[in-house]
Scaffold this motif. Sequence first.
Motif, PDB file in Angstrom:
ATOM      1  N   GLY A 295       1.077  -1.165  -0.243  1.00  0.00           N
ATOM      2  CA  GLY A 295       0.084  -0.154   0.048  1.00  0.00           C
ATOM      3  C   GLY A 295       0.871   1.739  -0.267  1.00  0.00           C
ATOM      4  O   GLY A 295       1.902   1.140  -0.884  1.00  0.00           O
ATOM      5  N   ILE A 296       0.340   1.623   1.010  1.00  0.00           N
ATOM      6  CA  ILE A 296       1.423   3.038   1.039  1.00  0.00           C
ATOM      7  C   ILE A 296       1.586   3.530   2.634  1.00  0.00           C
ATOM      8  O   ILE A 296       0.797   3.474   3.279  1.00  0.00           O
ATOM      9  CB  ILE A 296      -0.089   4.710   1.260  1.00  0.00           C
ATOM     10  N   LEU A 297       3.063   3.773   2.682  1.00  0.00           N
ATOM     11  CA  LEU A 297       3.582   4.182   3.738  1.00  0.00           C
ATOM     12  C   LEU A 297       3.344   5.543   3.909  1.00  0.00           C
ATOM     13  O   LEU A 297       4.043   5.924   3.174  1.00  0.00           O
ATOM     14  CB  LEU A 297       5.033   3.414   4.127  1.00  0.00           C
ATOM     15  N   VAL A 298       2.951   5.705   5.148  1.00  0.00           N
ATOM     16  CA  VAL A 298       2.505   7.140   5.603  1.00  0.00           C
ATOM     17  C   VAL A 298       3.997   7.838   6.135  1.00  0.00           C
ATOM     18  O   VAL A 298       3.735   7.634   7.648  1.00  0.00           O
ATOM     19  CB  VAL A 298       1.081   7.726   4.992  1.00  0.00           C
ATOM     20  N   ARG A 299       4.217   8.982   6.555  1.00  0.00           N
ATOM     21  CA  ARG A 299       4.961   9.733   7.674  1.00  0.00           C
ATOM     22  C   ARG A 299       5.071  11.026   7.977  1.00  0.00           C
ATOM     23  O   ARG A 299       5.095  11.872   6.799  1.00  0.00           O
ATOM     24  CB  ARG A 299       6.680   9.363   7.275  1.00  0.00           C
ATOM     25  N   CYS A 300       4.796  10.989   8.353  1.00  0.00           N
ATOM     26  CA  CYS A 300       4.258  12.799   8.785  1.00  0.00           C
ATOM     27  C   CYS A 300       5.052  13.067  10.298  1.00  0.00           C
ATOM     28  O   CYS A 300       5.441  13.164  11.073  1.00  0.00           O
ATOM     29  CB  CYS A 300       2.804  12.996   9.434  1.00  0.00           C
ATOM     30  N   GLU A 301       5.356  14.307   9.729  1.00  0.00           N
ATOM     31  CA  GLU A 301       6.173  15.461  10.942  1.00  0.00           C
ATOM     32  C   GLU A 301       5.639  16.140  11.046  1.00  0.00           C
ATOM     33  O   GLU A 301       5.609  17.305  10.031  1.00  0.00           O
ATOM     34  CB  GLU A 301       7.690  15.604  10.303  1.00  0.00           C
ATOM     35  N   LEU A 302       4.649  16.460  12.489  1.00  0.00           N
ATOM     36  CA  LEU A 302       4.102  17.802  12.707  1.00  0.00           C
ATOM     37  C   LEU A 302       4.641  17.940  13.648  1.00  0.00           C
ATOM     38  O   LEU A 302       5.308  17.633  14.871  1.00  0.00           O
ATOM     39  CB  LEU A 302       2.395  16.960  12.859  1.00  0.00           C
ATOM     40  N   THR A 303       3.802  19.509  13.951  1.00  0.00           N
ATOM     41  CA  THR A 303       3.781  20.408  15.201  1.00  0.00           C
ATOM     42  C   THR A 303       3.155  21.380  15.002  1.00  0.00           C
ATOM     43  O   THR A 303       1.997  20.927  14.368  1.00  0.00           O
ATOM     44  CB  THR A 303       5.390  21.562  15.447  1.00  0.00           C
ATOM     45  N   ALA A 304       2.496  20.828  16.736  1.00  0.00           N
ATOM     46  CA  ALA A 304       1.142  21.405  16.728  1.00  0.00           C
ATOM     47  C   ALA A 304       1.027  22.271  18.251  1.00  0.00           C
ATOM     48  O   ALA A 304       1.925  22.597  19.102  1.00  0.00           O
ATOM     49  CB  ALA A 304      -0.215  19.999  16.976  1.00  0.00           C
ATOM     50  N   GLU A 305       0.046  22.647  18.203  1.00  0.00           N
ATOM     51  CA  GLU A 305      -0.386  24.021  19.042  1.00  0.00           C
ATOM     52  C   GLU A 305      -1.862  23.234  20.000  1.00  0.00           C
ATOM     53  O   GLU A 305      -2.845  23.576  18.962  1.00  0.00           O
ATOM     54  CB  GLU A 305      -0.023  25.188  19.486  1.00  0.00           C
ATOM     55  N   VAL A 306      -1.342  22.917  20.621  1.00  0.00           N
ATOM     56  CA  VAL A 306      -3.293  22.309  21.338  1.00  0.00           C
ATOM     57  C   VAL A 306      -3.665  22.462  22.124  1.00  0.00           C
ATOM     58  O   VAL A 306      -2.797  23.391  23.370  1.00  0.00           O
ATOM     59  CB  VAL A 306      -2.849  20.207  22.182  1.00  0.00           C
ATOM     60  N   LYS A 307      -4.947  22.639  22.914  1.00  0.00           N
ATOM     61  CA  LYS A 307      -5.570  23.881  23.706  1.00  0.00           C
ATOM     62  C   LYS A 307      -5.527  22.212  24.952  1.00  0.00           C
ATOM     63  O   LYS A 307      -6.178  21.337  24.733  1.00  0.00           O
ATOM     64  CB  LYS A 307      -7.149  23.565  23.591  1.00  0.00           C
ATOM     65  N   LEU A 308      -5.205  22.710  25.929  1.00  0.00           N
ATOM     66  CA  LEU A 308      -5.607  21.695  26.718  1.00  0.00           C
ATOM     67  C   LEU A 308      -5.816  22.045  28.576  1.00  0.00           C
ATOM     68  O   LEU A 308      -5.952  23.415  28.375  1.00  0.00           O
ATOM     69  CB  LEU A 308      -3.817  20.958  27.298  1.00  0.00           C
ATOM     70  N   ILE A 309      -5.519  21.691  29.270  1.00  0.00           N
ATOM     71  CA  ILE A 309      -6.100  21.739  30.757  1.00  0.00           C
ATOM     72  C   ILE A 309      -5.331  22.020  31.471  1.00  0.00           C
ATOM     73  O   ILE A 309      -5.736  20.693  32.219  1.00  0.00           O
ATOM     74  CB  ILE A 309      -7.847  21.585  31.064  1.00  0.00           C
ATOM     75  N   CYS A 310      -4.888  23.516  32.813  1.00  0.00           N
ATOM     76  CA  CYS A 310      -3.766  22.531  33.366  1.00  0.00           C
ATOM     77  C   CYS A 310      -4.572  21.823  34.310  1.00  0.00           C
ATOM     78  O   CYS A 310      -5.956  21.700  34.930  1.00  0.00           O
ATOM     79  CB  CYS A 310      -4.005  23.863  34.087  1.00  0.00           C
ATOM     80  N   SER A 311      -3.126  20.946  35.111  1.00  0.00           N
ATOM     81  CA  SER A 311      -4.327  19.513  35.611  1.00  0.00           C
ATOM     82  C   SER A 311      -4.024  20.124  37.457  1.00  0.00           C
ATOM     83  O   SER A 311      -4.925  19.709  38.235  1.00  0.00           O
ATOM     84  CB  SER A 311      -3.473  18.553  35.875  1.00  0.00           C
ATOM     85  N   ARG A 312      -3.313  21.103  37.489  1.00  0.00           N
ATOM     86  CA  ARG A 312      -4.376  21.512  38.590  1.00  0.00           C
ATOM     87  C   ARG A 312      -4.824  22.863  39.474  1.00  0.00           C
ATOM     88  O   ARG A 312      -5.636  22.997  40.314  1.00  0.00           O
ATOM     89  CB  ARG A 312      -2.434  22.248  39.161  1.00  0.00           C
ATOM     90  N   CYS A 313      -4.492  24.348  37.609  1.00  0.00           N
ATOM     91  CA  CYS A 313      -5.687  24.985  38.304  1.00  0.00           C
ATOM     92  C   CYS A 313      -7.014  25.003  37.522  1.00  0.00           C
ATOM     93  O   CYS A 313      -7.323  25.798  37.786  1.00  0.00           O
ATOM     94  CB  CYS A 313      -5.159  26.351  38.058  1.00  0.00           C
ATOM     95  N   LEU A 314      -7.147  23.977  36.380  1.00  0.00           N
ATOM     96  CA  LEU A 314      -7.343  24.041  35.765  1.00  0.00           C
ATOM     97  C   LEU A 314      -7.854  24.949  34.607  1.00  0.00           C
ATOM     98  O   LEU A 314      -9.316  25.183  33.536  1.00  0.00           O
ATOM     99  CB  LEU A 314      -8.578  23.546  36.282  1.00  0.00           C
ATOM    100  N   ASP A 315      -7.652  25.778  34.373  1.00  0.00           N
ATOM    101  CA  ASP A 315      -7.304  26.623  33.171  1.00  0.00           C
ATOM    102  C   ASP A 315      -7.071  26.012  32.272  1.00  0.00           C
ATOM    103  O   ASP A 315      -6.347  25.462  31.820  1.00  0.00           O
ATOM    104  CB  ASP A 315      -6.402  27.948  33.386  1.00  0.00           C
ATOM    105  N   THR A 316      -8.241  26.534  30.874  1.00  0.00           N
ATOM    106  CA  THR A 316      -7.427  26.281  29.571  1.00  0.00           C
ATOM    107  C   THR A 316      -5.779  26.713  28.475  1.00  0.00           C
ATOM    108  O   THR A 316      -5.351  28.226  28.973  1.00  0.00           O
ATOM    109  CB  THR A 316      -7.866  27.149  28.615  1.00  0.00           C
TER     110      THR A 316
END
Length: 143
Positions: free
Chosen positions: A52-73
């Motif tokens: 088939g087709i081997l796919v190789r991606c090199e990616l950077t992302a900026e993702v939104k997370l919730i802080c595990s201490r203060c619960l801020d985004t």
Amino acid sequence: MEKESLIALINVAQLLKEPIGSTQSCDISGMIDEEVEGSVEGKTKLIHTSQGILVRCELTAEVKLICSRCLDTFLVPISFTAEEEFLPASDVLGDSGLSSPEQSEEFTIDDKNILDLSELIRQYALLNLPMKPLCRPDCPGIN
Ligand SMILES: [Zn+2]
């Protein structure tokens, strides 16, 4: 500036006609918004293999997370490599209805020779998220 939703559909009809080992490159950029929210960009290399087709991606992302201490985004930059082999859907599903357990049915080349990389990117982004996200190393938590 609003970015477009991630559209990671790649037509590999031409690549599949070329000899095994042939490659094709393309750029990816856009927003993801399921389970993990953020923007992704990077490069993808497609290699025609015997199956088939081997796919190789090199990616950077900026993702939104919730802080595990203060619960801020907050936004976290991550970079990751995703690599999967996409097989023709007809081979994976087969007439018998049996498919090999290791091969995910999500990673298939459809009958129009289109690869959809968005699921691959979403899964690898999830895998690369920090376990206990903190908005900053010395976050004091909820006041
Ligand atoms: Zn925090």
